[in-house]
Design an enzyme around this catalytic site. Structure first.
Site, PDB file in Angstrom:
ATOM      1  N   LYS A 170       0.805  -1.231   0.000  1.00  0.00           N
ATOM      2  CA  LYS A 170       0.000   0.000   0.000  1.00  0.00           C
ATOM      3  C   LYS A 170       0.835   1.278   0.000  1.00  0.00           C
ATOM      4  O   LYS A 170       0.441   2.307   0.556  1.00  0.00           O
ATOM      5  CB  LYS A 170      -1.008   0.027   1.174  1.00  0.00           C
ATOM      6  CG  LYS A 170      -1.799  -1.241   1.382  1.00  0.00           C
ATOM      7  CD  LYS A 170      -2.244  -1.931   0.138  1.00  0.00           C
ATOM      8  CE  LYS A 170      -3.297  -1.198  -0.647  1.00  0.00           C
ATOM      9  NZ  LYS A 170      -3.531  -1.873  -1.961  1.00  0.00           N
ATOM     10  N   GLY A 196       2.141   2.440  -3.032  1.00  0.00           N
ATOM     11  CA  GLY A 196       2.186   2.951  -4.401  1.00  0.00           C
ATOM     12  C   GLY A 196       2.847   1.974  -5.368  1.00  0.00           C
ATOM     13  O   GLY A 196       3.401   2.397  -6.395  1.00  0.00           O
ATOM     14  N   ILE A 256       1.494  -0.424  -7.436  1.00  0.00           N
ATOM     15  CA  ILE A 256       0.945  -0.579  -8.798  1.00  0.00           C
ATOM     16  C   ILE A 256       1.092   0.729  -9.580  1.00  0.00           C
ATOM     17  O   ILE A 256       1.145   0.726 -10.795  1.00  0.00           O
ATOM     18  CB  ILE A 256      -0.515  -1.103  -8.799  1.00  0.00           C
ATOM     19  CG1 ILE A 256      -1.524  -0.056  -8.333  1.00  0.00           C
ATOM     20  CG2 ILE A 256      -0.652  -2.383  -7.998  1.00  0.00           C
ATOM     21  CD1 ILE A 256      -2.947  -0.368  -8.830  1.00  0.00           C
ATOM     22  N   HIS A 275       7.510  -7.463  -2.024  1.00  0.00           N
ATOM     23  CA  HIS A 275       7.280  -6.788  -0.734  1.00  0.00           C
ATOM     24  C   HIS A 275       8.269  -7.264   0.331  1.00  0.00           C
ATOM     25  O   HIS A 275       8.110  -6.942   1.511  1.00  0.00           O
ATOM     26  CB  HIS A 275       5.864  -7.075  -0.221  1.00  0.00           C
ATOM     27  CG  HIS A 275       4.772  -6.399  -0.978  1.00  0.00           C
ATOM     28  ND1 HIS A 275       4.850  -5.093  -1.412  1.00  0.00           N
ATOM     29  CD2 HIS A 275       3.538  -6.838  -1.358  1.00  0.00           C
ATOM     30  CE1 HIS A 275       3.720  -4.776  -2.032  1.00  0.00           C
ATOM     31  NE2 HIS A 275       2.922  -5.817  -2.020  1.00  0.00           N
ATOM     32  N   ARG A 327       5.903   5.188   1.760  1.00  0.00           N
ATOM     33  CA  ARG A 327       4.753   6.102   1.934  1.00  0.00           C
ATOM     34  C   ARG A 327       4.630   6.470   3.402  1.00  0.00           C
ATOM     35  O   ARG A 327       4.979   5.636   4.267  1.00  0.00           O
ATOM     36  CB  ARG A 327       3.481   5.380   1.483  1.00  0.00           C
ATOM     37  CG  ARG A 327       2.261   6.271   1.454  1.00  0.00           C
ATOM     38  CD  ARG A 327       1.050   5.519   0.910  1.00  0.00           C
ATOM     39  NE  ARG A 327      -0.043   6.442   0.633  1.00  0.00           N
ATOM     40  CZ  ARG A 327      -1.237   6.066   0.213  1.00  0.00           C
ATOM     41  NH1 ARG A 327      -1.484   4.787  -0.019  1.00  0.00           N
ATOM     42  NH2 ARG A 327      -2.177   6.963  -0.007  1.00  0.00           N
ATOM     43  N   SER A 356      -4.749   3.137   3.993  1.00  0.00           N
ATOM     44  CA  SER A 356      -4.849   2.407   2.732  1.00  0.00           C
ATOM     45  C   SER A 356      -4.864   0.890   2.997  1.00  0.00           C
ATOM     46  O   SER A 356      -5.649   0.144   2.401  1.00  0.00           O
ATOM     47  CB  SER A 356      -3.663   2.788   1.837  1.00  0.00           C
ATOM     48  OG  SER A 356      -3.771   2.173   0.585  1.00  0.00           O
ATOM     49  N   THR A 395      -1.383   9.170 -14.217  1.00  0.00           N
ATOM     50  CA  THR A 395      -2.198   9.943 -13.277  1.00  0.00           C
ATOM     51  C   THR A 395      -3.243   8.996 -12.671  1.00  0.00           C
ATOM     52  O   THR A 395      -3.612   7.980 -13.284  1.00  0.00           O
ATOM     53  CB  THR A 395      -2.944  11.105 -13.972  1.00  0.00           C
ATOM     54  OG1 THR A 395      -3.811  10.550 -14.956  1.00  0.00           O
ATOM     55  CG2 THR A 395      -1.972  12.086 -14.610  1.00  0.00           C
ATOM     56  N   PHE A 396      -3.722   9.345 -11.492  1.00  0.00           N
ATOM     57  CA  PHE A 396      -4.700   8.485 -10.817  1.00  0.00           C
ATOM     58  C   PHE A 396      -5.913   8.248 -11.718  1.00  0.00           C
ATOM     59  O   PHE A 396      -6.357   7.118 -11.902  1.00  0.00           O
ATOM     60  CB  PHE A 396      -5.123   9.139  -9.488  1.00  0.00           C
ATOM     61  CG  PHE A 396      -5.987   8.262  -8.645  1.00  0.00           C
ATOM     62  CD1 PHE A 396      -5.442   7.269  -7.851  1.00  0.00           C
ATOM     63  CD2 PHE A 396      -7.371   8.415  -8.655  1.00  0.00           C
ATOM     64  CE1 PHE A 396      -6.251   6.445  -7.073  1.00  0.00           C
ATOM     65  CE2 PHE A 396      -8.185   7.593  -7.886  1.00  0.00           C
ATOM     66  CZ  PHE A 396      -7.621   6.615  -7.088  1.00  0.00           C
ATOM     67  N   LYS A 438      -8.315   6.231  -3.323  1.00  0.00           N
ATOM     68  CA  LYS A 438      -8.318   7.708  -3.325  1.00  0.00           C
ATOM     69  C   LYS A 438      -7.058   8.289  -3.948  1.00  0.00           C
ATOM     70  O   LYS A 438      -7.088   9.305  -4.609  1.00  0.00           O
ATOM     71  CB  LYS A 438      -8.450   8.234  -1.903  1.00  0.00           C
ATOM     72  CG  LYS A 438      -9.851   8.153  -1.352  1.00  0.00           C
ATOM     73  CD  LYS A 438     -10.005   9.087  -0.169  1.00  0.00           C
ATOM     74  CE  LYS A 438     -11.430   9.123   0.328  1.00  0.00           C
ATOM     75  NZ  LYS A 438     -11.522   9.775   1.643  1.00  0.00           N
ATOM     76  N   GLY A 439      -5.915   7.662  -3.624  1.00  0.00           N
ATOM     77  CA  GLY A 439      -4.655   8.096  -4.224  1.00  0.00           C
ATOM     78  C   GLY A 439      -4.222   9.495  -3.833  1.00  0.00           C
ATOM     79  O   GLY A 439      -3.755  10.249  -4.682  1.00  0.00           O
TER      80      GLY A 439
HETATM   81  P1  A3P Z   1      -5.175   4.636  -1.334  1.00  0.00           P
HETATM   82  O1  A3P Z   1      -5.755   3.403  -0.722  1.00  0.00           O
HETATM   83  O2  A3P Z   1      -4.740   5.646  -0.295  1.00  0.00           O
HETATM   84  O3  A3P Z   1      -6.045   5.243  -2.359  1.00  0.00           O
HETATM   85  P2  A3P Z   1      -0.129  -0.452  -3.626  1.00  0.00           P
HETATM   86  O4  A3P Z   1      -0.135  -0.415  -5.101  1.00  0.00           O
HETATM   87  O5  A3P Z   1       1.234  -0.498  -3.034  1.00  0.00           O
HETATM   88  O6  A3P Z   1      -1.044  -1.499  -3.103  1.00  0.00           O
HETATM   89  O7  A3P Z   1      -0.697   0.973  -3.122  1.00  0.00           O
HETATM   90  C1  A3P Z   1      -2.056   1.285  -3.300  1.00  0.00           C
HETATM   91  C2  A3P Z   1      -2.247   2.755  -3.058  1.00  0.00           C
HETATM   92  O8  A3P Z   1      -1.656   3.494  -4.146  1.00  0.00           O
HETATM   93  C3  A3P Z   1      -3.720   3.134  -3.000  1.00  0.00           C
HETATM   94  O9  A3P Z   1      -3.827   4.214  -2.079  1.00  0.00           O
HETATM   95  C4  A3P Z   1      -3.952   3.568  -4.443  1.00  0.00           C
HETATM   96  O10 A3P Z   1      -5.088   4.370  -4.639  1.00  0.00           O
HETATM   97  C5  A3P Z   1      -2.667   4.345  -4.695  1.00  0.00           C
HETATM   98  N1  A3P Z   1      -2.432   4.580  -6.127  1.00  0.00           N
HETATM   99  C6  A3P Z   1      -2.477   3.712  -7.145  1.00  0.00           C
HETATM  100  N2  A3P Z   1      -2.281   4.337  -8.314  1.00  0.00           N
HETATM  101  C7  A3P Z   1      -2.105   5.651  -8.036  1.00  0.00           C
HETATM  102  C8  A3P Z   1      -1.865   6.817  -8.831  1.00  0.00           C
HETATM  103  N3  A3P Z   1      -1.786   6.765 -10.162  1.00  0.00           N
HETATM  104  N4  A3P Z   1      -1.724   8.006  -8.196  1.00  0.00           N
HETATM  105  C9  A3P Z   1      -1.804   8.089  -6.849  1.00  0.00           C
HETATM  106  N5  A3P Z   1      -2.040   7.015  -6.040  1.00  0.00           N
HETATM  107  C10 A3P Z   1      -2.181   5.804  -6.630  1.00  0.00           C
END
Ligand code: A3P
Length: 283
Positions: free
Chosen positions: A46, A48, A50, A100, A122, A130, A220-221, A247-248
């Site tokens: 969690k 970032g 992906i 991880h 993060r 998250s 971008t998100f 939410k991102g």
């Molecule tokens: P939130 O749950 O706060 O929205 P991981 O990929 O390590 O599992 O992390 C997931 C987190 O990264 C989630 O956070 C997700 O929304 C966020 N995320 C994924 N793509 C993103 C993007 N393009 N911009 C910003 N945040 C992103």
């Protein structure tokens, strides 16, 4: 292997969801052969992952050297997953992997510093929130009874990938042993273009300004959420009953942590990582 709870196991100082990995997989990586052109993305869950996958894949697509697979998870598979196909290690170069793990579980040849590692961190308060939401939608994780319960487990390291504090300390203190680029989720949110350029430089990809812009656009998100190769909605509902891309943003923790809980995290941060020169962005 020691069982911590119904879903969690612990082996070699690492706590993991048993639906994702095993002691056998962990042991097998000790003989995983590293190639100079390999790239590993390492994160605590969690943070970032992906998102950074999408950036790296987009850079490699435009900068040359990307082997195409149906989606980002197959293009950049997790090294530790139980269902990782035996063919993954035999892929053509350059190979991209996600992971991880803590440093000691990584293939030892990475210490030769030839292959590259990108580590994304993060801030722990947003990471907690998250992870809490993710635990509610992911069937291989324990469903939290409440946010308070989850926070307690998280702060004690009783969640997949163990303690966030240990993960950060481990990778930060061993960084000189690897060819590694440290990035923060918050820096990426605040200035994605600079983050993309840093990754390009680290990977030795000389992208034009127009191509850097294309990578930023794809990552971008909003655009990633609509990209079926990148948004992880391709996971079967039996594994994931909700959205990965929630939410991102930075600062959602303010909607969840009480002042007392937030101060407790601050205290732990000081106690556990205060001696490291880490700066966190909270909003
Ligand atoms: P939130 O749950 O706060 O929205 P991981 O990929 O390590 O599992 O992390 C997931 C987190 O990264 C989630 O956070 C997700 O929304 C966020 N995320 C994924 N793509 C993103 C993007 N393009 N911009 C910003 N945040 C992103």
């Amino acid at each position: 292997m020691e069982m911590i709870s119904k879903h969690l196991g612990r082996y070699k100082n690492y706590t993991f969801p048993m639906g994702f990995t095993s002691a056998e997989v962990i042991d097998s990586l000790q003989s995983f052969e590293i190639r100079d052109s390999d790239l590993f993305l390492v994160t605590y869950p969690k943070s970032g992952t992906i998102w950074t996958q999408q950036i790296i894949i987009s850079i490699c697509e435009l900068g040359g050297g990307l082997n195409k697979y149906p989606n980002n998870m197959e293009t950049m598979p997790w090294l530790e997953y139980l269902w990782v196909k035996e063919s993954y290690p035999n892929r053509p170069s350059p190979r991209l992997f996600s992971c991880h793990f803590i440093a000691d579980l990584m293939p030892p040849q990475l210490k030769d510093k030839k292959a590259k590692i990108i580590y994304v961190m993060r801030n722990p308060k947003d990471n907690i929130v998250s992870y809490y939401h993710f635990s509610k939608i992911c069937s291989d994780l324990e469903t939290p009874k409440s946010f308070e319960d989850f926070l307690e487990d998280y702060l004690q390291g009783n969640v997949g990938s163990g303690s966030w504090f240990d993960h950060i300390r481990d990778w930060h203190s061993k960084r000189d042993q690897y060819n590694i680029l440290f990035l923060s989720y918050e820096d990426m949110v605040l200035d994605l273009k600079t983050a993309v350029k840093k990754i390009c430089t680290f990977l030795g990809k000389n992208l034009s300004e127009a191509d850097v812009e294309k990578v930023v656009e794809k990552s971008t998100f909003k655009n990633m959420k609509e990209d079926p190769k990148a948004n992880y909605q391709f996971l079967p509902e039996i594994m994931m009953k909700g959205v990965f891309m929630r939410k991102g943003n930075i600062g959602d923790w303010k909607n969840y942590l009480t002042v007392a809980q937030s101060e407790r995290v601050d205290r732990l941060l000081q106690e556990r990582l205060g001696d490291l020169s880490l700066k966190f962005i909270w909003e």
